[in-house]
Design a protein around this motif. Structure first.
Motif, short mmCIF file in Angstrom:
data_model
loop_
_atom_site.label_atom_id
_atom_site.label_comp_id
_atom_site.label_asym_id
_atom_site.label_seq_id
_atom_site.Cartn_x
_atom_site.Cartn_y
_atom_site.Cartn_z
N GLY A 168 0.82 -1.21 0.00
CA GLY A 168 0.00 0.00 0.00
C GLY A 168 0.85 1.26 0.00
O GLY A 168 0.55 2.23 -0.72
N ARG A 169 1.93 1.25 0.76
CA ARG A 169 2.83 2.41 0.79
C ARG A 169 3.50 2.61 -0.57
O ARG A 169 3.71 3.74 -1.01
N ARG A 170 3.80 1.51 -1.23
CA ARG A 170 4.39 1.62 -2.58
C ARG A 170 3.37 2.17 -3.57
O ARG A 170 3.72 2.96 -4.46
N GLU A 193 8.43 9.26 -10.52
CA GLU A 193 9.88 9.36 -10.64
C GLU A 193 10.56 9.20 -9.28
O GLU A 193 11.56 8.49 -9.14
N THR A 194 9.99 9.87 -8.27
CA THR A 194 10.55 9.77 -6.92
C THR A 194 10.44 8.34 -6.40
O THR A 194 11.37 7.82 -5.78
N ALA A 195 9.29 7.70 -6.66
CA ALA A 195 9.10 6.32 -6.22
C ALA A 195 10.10 5.40 -6.91
O ALA A 195 10.62 4.46 -6.30
N SER A 196 10.39 5.66 -8.19
CA SER A 196 11.34 4.84 -8.92
C SER A 196 12.74 4.95 -8.32
O SER A 196 13.45 3.95 -8.17
N TYR A 197 13.14 6.17 -7.95
CA TYR A 197 14.44 6.37 -7.32
C TYR A 197 14.51 5.67 -5.96
O TYR A 197 15.58 5.30 -5.50
N SER A 198 13.33 5.50 -5.33
CA SER A 198 13.28 4.85 -4.02
C SER A 198 13.24 3.33 -4.13
O SER A 198 13.13 2.65 -3.11
#
Length: 344
Positions: A188-190, A199-204
């Motif tokens: 859920g957090r993802r 983009e930020t999620a991808s870097y994370s």
């Protein structure tokens, strides 16, 4: 604690809950037939397929995607399951065929959107027509009425000793899992992170392609369950099964507070919106309103909810900016009013 309480009382979920309760009270006092066992069972059963479609659709919209082919996937799954039954297959075999159909349809949507990167609105607009057309090609417009009595009973009877129809049980079983997965688990957090900023999620380290593809596949599978429910309810498998149900499903998701821009929304708000739509349709039905009138009311409610959500969001941002500006002014005034020591 007081701040948390205020935020909860002013949340969209609380507003929806109050609106739904008020509408229920008005309906109960305005029509003696509203709380009858027959009306409760009929009202809940009417939303059974749509309620199932809402579950994965909410997650897709949170990650900035959408699937408007949900009703067509349910219809095609109903057709393939009906063909299996008509050929002498058992109910479990027909359910398996329907689930495979939904899985393949969802995988096709996911391939074009998640892997090839095409816009989900355009892709699912095309598959909406494709899957519906395939249903008509397979059956030639003639419904299959050779449906086992057990499946018909499932779609029309209630749980013994209650007003709860059997066909709402798949939703009641799946709803807690979707809520827990979105609001309590790492996935859920993802999903929230992917919707808030891809983009930020991808870097994370969030694999956006895989998550979106899986969500489209889950959508297809859940919609195939809705197709099975529709067979039992209508005592037939028809190519126009669940036609137009995507309107209510999308309305429920947006009305439940899921942002059209992604990254925001809770399943609890979606469930309140589902109850609100169900109550509204029940009231209109008791007043003698036809299907077109009900659809018009639902469409107006969708537009109104989007406008109201936009107004509330802008007002909230404006309030935050004013508070920040006021805090800066106070800090500046405080610095200016501090006496400076004179050099000796």
């Amino acid at each position: 604690m007081i701040t948390t309480l205020r935020s909860r009382l002013g949340s969209w979920e609380t507003i929806l809950a109050i609106l739904t309760i008020v509408l229920l009270v008005v309906a109960a006092t305005g029509n003696d037939n509203f709380w009858t066992a027959f009306n409760i069972q009929a009202s809940v059963s009417t939303m059974a397929e749509k309620a199932l479609m809402v579950l994965p659709l909410a997650l897709l919209i949170i990650v900035r995607e959408i699937d408007i082919s949900v009703a067509s996937m349910a219809g095609l799954s109903a057709v393939t399951a009906g063909i299996a039954l008509d050929q002498g297959g058992s109910i479990p075999a027909a359910i398996g065929v329907a689930l495979i159909t939904g899985l393949v349809c969802g995988a096709i949507n996911g391939f074009f959107v998640a892997i090839l990167g095409l816009p989900s609105l355009v892709v699912t607009l095309g598959t909406l027509a494709l899957y519906r057309g395939m249903g008509y090609v397979l059956l030639g417009g003639t419904p299959i009425s050779n449906i086992p009595a057990e499946l018909i009973s499932f779609g029309n009877d209630a749980v013994p000793g209650t007003f709860i129809p059997w066909d709402i049980l798949p939703f009641l079983l799946l709803a807690p899992f979707f809520a827990i997965a979105l609001q309590r688990m790492a996935i859920g957090r993802r999903i929230y992170a992917l919707g808030a900023g891809p983009e930020t999620a991808s870097y994370s380290g969030v694999n956006g392609i895989r998550i979106k593809f899986v969500l489209f596949v889950i959508t297809g599978v859940v919609c195939s369950i809705a197709g099975i429910v529709n067979i039992g309810k209508n005592s037939s498998a028809a190519p126009n099964a669940a036609f137009g149900f995507e309107l209510d499903a999308i309305t429920v998701v947006f009305l439940g507070g899921v942002s059209s821009l992604g990254g925001r929304g809770r399943m609890t708000g979606v469930y309140w919106a589902l109850l609100l739509i169900m109550t509204l349709r029940s009231i209109l039905q008791l007043q003698g309103a036809g299907g077109y009138t009900q659809n018009t009311a639902v469409g107006l409610l969708l537009i109104g909810s989007l406008l109201l959500t936009n107004i509330v969001t802008q007002a909230s941002r404006s309030l935050v900016m004013r508070r920040a500006k006021s805090a800066r002014l106070k800090e500046t005034n405080s610095d200016n009013s501090t006496p400076q020591s004179s050099p000796t």
